[in-house]
Design a protein around this motif. Structure first.
Motif, mmCIF file in Angstrom:
data_model
loop_
_atom_site.group_PDB
_atom_site.id
_atom_site.type_symbol
_atom_site.label_atom_id
_atom_site.label_comp_id
_atom_site.label_asym_id
_atom_site.label_seq_id
_atom_site.Cartn_x
_atom_site.Cartn_y
_atom_site.Cartn_z
ATOM 1 N N SER A 150 0.813 -1.220 0.000
ATOM 2 C CA SER A 150 0.000 0.000 0.000
ATOM 3 C C SER A 150 0.848 1.273 0.000
ATOM 4 C CB SER A 150 -0.915 0.016 1.233
ATOM 5 O OG SER A 150 -0.134 0.009 2.426
ATOM 6 N N LEU A 151 2.136 1.168 0.345
ATOM 7 C CA LEU A 151 2.984 2.338 0.528
ATOM 8 C C LEU A 151 3.308 3.013 -0.805
ATOM 9 C CD1 LEU A 151 4.456 3.887 2.798
ATOM 10 C CD2 LEU A 151 6.475 2.513 2.297
ATOM 11 N N THR A 152 2.985 4.304 -0.903
ATOM 12 C CA THR A 152 3.294 5.077 -2.113
ATOM 13 C C THR A 152 4.324 6.170 -1.861
ATOM 14 O OG1 THR A 152 1.434 6.573 -1.681
ATOM 15 C CG2 THR A 152 1.007 4.654 -3.094
ATOM 16 N N VAL A 153 4.440 6.646 -0.594
ATOM 17 C CA VAL A 153 5.390 7.713 -0.258
ATOM 18 C C VAL A 153 6.171 7.312 0.982
ATOM 19 C CG1 VAL A 153 5.684 10.132 0.407
ATOM 20 C CG2 VAL A 153 3.884 9.502 -1.209
ATOM 21 N N LEU A 154 7.511 7.356 0.888
ATOM 22 C CA LEU A 154 8.382 7.087 2.033
ATOM 23 C C LEU A 154 9.323 8.272 2.209
ATOM 24 C CD1 LEU A 154 9.610 5.315 4.254
ATOM 25 C CD2 LEU A 154 11.072 4.279 2.511
ATOM 26 N N SER A 155 9.314 8.870 3.408
ATOM 27 C CA SER A 155 10.163 10.013 3.707
ATOM 28 C C SER A 155 11.015 9.699 4.931
ATOM 29 C CB SER A 155 9.307 11.261 3.973
ATOM 30 O OG SER A 155 10.112 12.362 4.339
ATOM 31 N N LEU A 156 12.349 9.768 4.769
ATOM 32 C CA LEU A 156 13.297 9.539 5.857
ATOM 33 C C LEU A 156 14.099 10.809 6.072
ATOM 34 C CD1 LEU A 156 14.637 6.024 4.760
ATOM 35 C CD2 LEU A 156 12.844 6.500 6.432
ATOM 36 N N VAL A 157 13.945 11.420 7.244
ATOM 37 C CA VAL A 157 14.627 12.676 7.550
ATOM 38 C C VAL A 157 15.679 12.437 8.613
ATOM 39 C CG1 VAL A 157 14.343 15.056 8.355
ATOM 40 C CG2 VAL A 157 12.563 13.981 6.969
ATOM 41 N N ARG A 158 16.917 12.860 8.298
ATOM 42 C CA ARG A 158 18.057 12.717 9.211
ATOM 43 C C ARG A 158 18.282 11.266 9.626
ATOM 44 N NH1 ARG A 158 16.017 17.972 10.596
ATOM 45 N NH2 ARG A 158 14.327 17.044 11.744
ATOM 46 N N TYR A 159 18.155 10.390 8.658
ATOM 47 C CA TYR A 159 18.414 8.964 8.920
ATOM 48 C C TYR A 159 19.903 8.706 8.732
ATOM 49 C CZ TYR A 159 18.076 3.911 8.709
ATOM 50 O OH TYR A 159 18.238 2.581 8.955
ATOM 51 N N LEU A 160 20.561 8.105 9.738
ATOM 52 C CA LEU A 160 22.024 8.037 9.773
ATOM 53 C C LEU A 160 22.601 6.651 9.601
ATOM 54 C CD1 LEU A 160 22.546 10.390 12.844
ATOM 55 C CD2 LEU A 160 22.127 10.976 10.474
ATOM 56 N N SER A 161 21.864 5.699 9.189
ATOM 57 C CA SER A 161 22.384 4.342 9.100
ATOM 58 C C SER A 161 23.622 4.290 8.204
ATOM 59 C CB SER A 161 21.315 3.410 8.531
ATOM 60 O OG SER A 161 21.791 2.090 8.481
ATOM 61 N N THR A 162 24.627 3.512 8.634
ATOM 62 C CA THR A 162 25.891 3.459 7.905
ATOM 63 C C THR A 162 25.732 2.789 6.549
ATOM 64 O OG1 THR A 162 27.060 3.331 10.011
ATOM 65 C CG2 THR A 162 28.280 2.721 8.031
ATOM 66 N N PHE A 163 25.017 1.678 6.501
ATOM 67 C CA PHE A 163 24.790 0.976 5.236
ATOM 68 C C PHE A 163 23.287 0.893 4.999
ATOM 69 C CE2 PHE A 163 28.824 -0.595 6.881
ATOM 70 C CZ PHE A 163 29.649 -0.352 5.798
ATOM 71 N N VAL A 164 22.838 1.525 3.932
ATOM 72 C CA VAL A 164 21.420 1.581 3.629
ATOM 73 C C VAL A 164 21.168 0.948 2.268
ATOM 74 C CG1 VAL A 164 19.396 3.053 3.406
ATOM 75 C CG2 VAL A 164 21.247 3.726 4.931
ATOM 76 N N TYR A 165 20.342 -0.089 2.252
ATOM 77 C CA TYR A 165 19.939 -0.738 1.004
ATOM 78 C C TYR A 165 18.430 -0.588 0.866
ATOM 79 C CZ TYR A 165 24.515 -2.988 1.359
ATOM 80 O OH TYR A 165 25.868 -3.232 1.469
#
Length: 443
Positions: A150-165
């Motif tokens: 169902s997800l159409t919009v994903l917003s990540l603000v100030r996300y600091l993960s070292t490895f992001v896939y």
């Protein structure tokens, strides 16, 4: 007497009801509209409105937009409040789910369950703001997040993960990532978005690897830099920048901030014989935020020269820092030298929009018309360059910055000076057929 006393409660009750309805004009609105109004409030404020009218007592339980902002209470109480609010929520589905985190320990322990709750309610838009939390790189987004149907919009603000896939599913159409300085030069951001239509990335460019692939259906893309020291990450970034730009070159709308232009496009211009000849953008609308400083001009020229399909160009003037004011004096001469190069390049540009003209006059007072025109000299030469090289221009709209000081009799002087500005623009040589309504100046 008895009949009179018996009638009084009815009159008082009716009067009380009328007063309640008069004090609460929202009560008569239809329920979907009330839900929409309440969706703009945080959960805490939304609950407070339940005491205003009987009809609104339980309405907050069904609002399809959930917004939890930082609250000034202890961690345990904040987590308990979110858990209880989600437990009580009665709506069958959620349109928007927004969370802002203050502390790293308590919230991240529960994040998976909160995201899973949003998944079970078929959330359409998910906004996660980590609010510059230190050590939040210990938390990794759950894999099921990217497979939500169902997800159409994903917003990540100030996300600091070292490895992001991130491998976005077929329903996700919008992806927004605003990241802070994660403090690791070996970190990785890898995004696979075969169905993404809108992509926004605001970054400090401190990661070593940025891998963006599968974005051919992209319609809108936006790139910006946040808290970057000019030149700090420029060395060795040419190959990374080329790959990022190449991955979004099919986008119809492209937005770039001034720092992105200076730090990245200028680096590409050094190797344009090898690289940029094969990098053409399909954008029909190009939006640039810039102070038009000397250091940004090669990047702006580079984008204009390699975007042959541009029909709409939007220039939003930004505030120039004091240390860069001296670098802005030679801009006019630069654009004069570019005119022969752009003879056949801006052949599709029809609509030009300039926002916040005179933005950098905020601390100055314009006393005479000569003083006014002198401060605008470099900007005027840039406008002259665009008018002269655009063969099919139909409209140029200029919106001026409002906080400029015009001294005594400011209103009359402002209109007089802006009229003179319009006359100056109309006097510029144009490569297209002159029209009286080509220039629109908005105060």
């Amino acid at each position: 007497m008895e009949a009179g006393t018996l009638k009084r409660p009815r009159i008082l009750k009716k009067t009380h009801k009328n007063l309640e309805e008069k004090c609460d004009p929202l009560t008569s609105l239809p329920e979907p509209l009330l839900h929409h109004i309440l969706s703009y409030l945080t959960m805490k404020d939304r609950i407070r409105t339940s005491v205003l009218a009987k009809r609104r007592r339980y309405m907050w339980l069904y609002v399809p937009c959930l917004k939890f902002s930082p609250m000034k209470i202890s961690r345990s109480k904040e987590v308990a409040f979110i858990n209880q609010s989600l437990l009580l929520h009665k709506g069958p589905s959620i349109q928007k789910f927004s969370l802002t985190f203050l502390q790293p320990d308590a919230e991240t322990h529960h994040v998976d369950s909160w995201i899973y709750f949003a998944k079970t309610r078929n959330v359409n838009e998910l906004n996660l703001d980590f609010n510059d939390i230190r050590h939040v790189h210990r938390y990794r987004l759950p894999h099921f997040l990217f497979s939500m149907t169902s997800l159409t919009v994903l917003s990540l603000v100030r996300y600091l993960s070292t490895f992001v896939y991130m491998y976005c599913g077929s329903t996700m159409k919008t992806l927004k990532i605003h990241e802070s300085d994660q403090g690791s030069s070996d970190s990785l951001l890898s995004i696979g978005g075969h169905y993404i239509a809108s992509f926004e990335l605001v970054t400090t460019m401190s990661r070593k690897y940025y891998l963006i692939h599968g974005m051919r259906p992209l319609e809108r893309s936006s790139f910006g830099c946040d808290k970057v020291n000019y030149g700090q990450y420029e060395t060795g970034k040419e190959n990374t920048v080329f790959k990022i730009l190449d991955s979004v070159r099919h986008a119809k709308l492209l937005r770039l901030c001034s720092r992105y232009i200076q730090l990245k496009l200028q680096a590409l211009c050094r190797n344009k014989e090898q690289r940029l000849n094969c990098l053409l953008f399909n954008a029909t609308c190009l939006e640039i935020k810039t102070g038009l400083t000397k250091g940004e001009l090669p990047g702006i020229s580079c984008m204009l020269g390699h975007s042959p399909n541009i029909k709409t160009l939007i220039i939003s003037i930004e505030k120039i820092h004091a240390k860069n004011l001296n670098n802005n004096s030679e801009g006019g001469e630069y654009w004069k030298l570019q005119e022969p190069i752009f003879v056949d390049l801006l052949c599709n540009l029809k609509d030009l929009k300039i926002y916040n003209l005179m933005k950098n006059f905020e601390s100055k007072e314009m006393s005479t018309s000569e003083d006014f025109i002198a401060h605008l000299q470099n900007d005027m030469i840039f406008l002259r360059f665009l008018l002269k090289t655009s063969k099919v221009m139909e409209r140029m709209t200029i919106t001026t910055f409002k906080n400029v000081k015009f001294g005594r009799h400011s209103e009359s002087k402002k209109f007089k000076l802006l009229f003179q500005l319009t006359q100056e623009l109309l006097a510029f040589p144009q490569s297209f057929s002159s029209r009286s309504n080509i220039i629109q100046l908005k105060l």
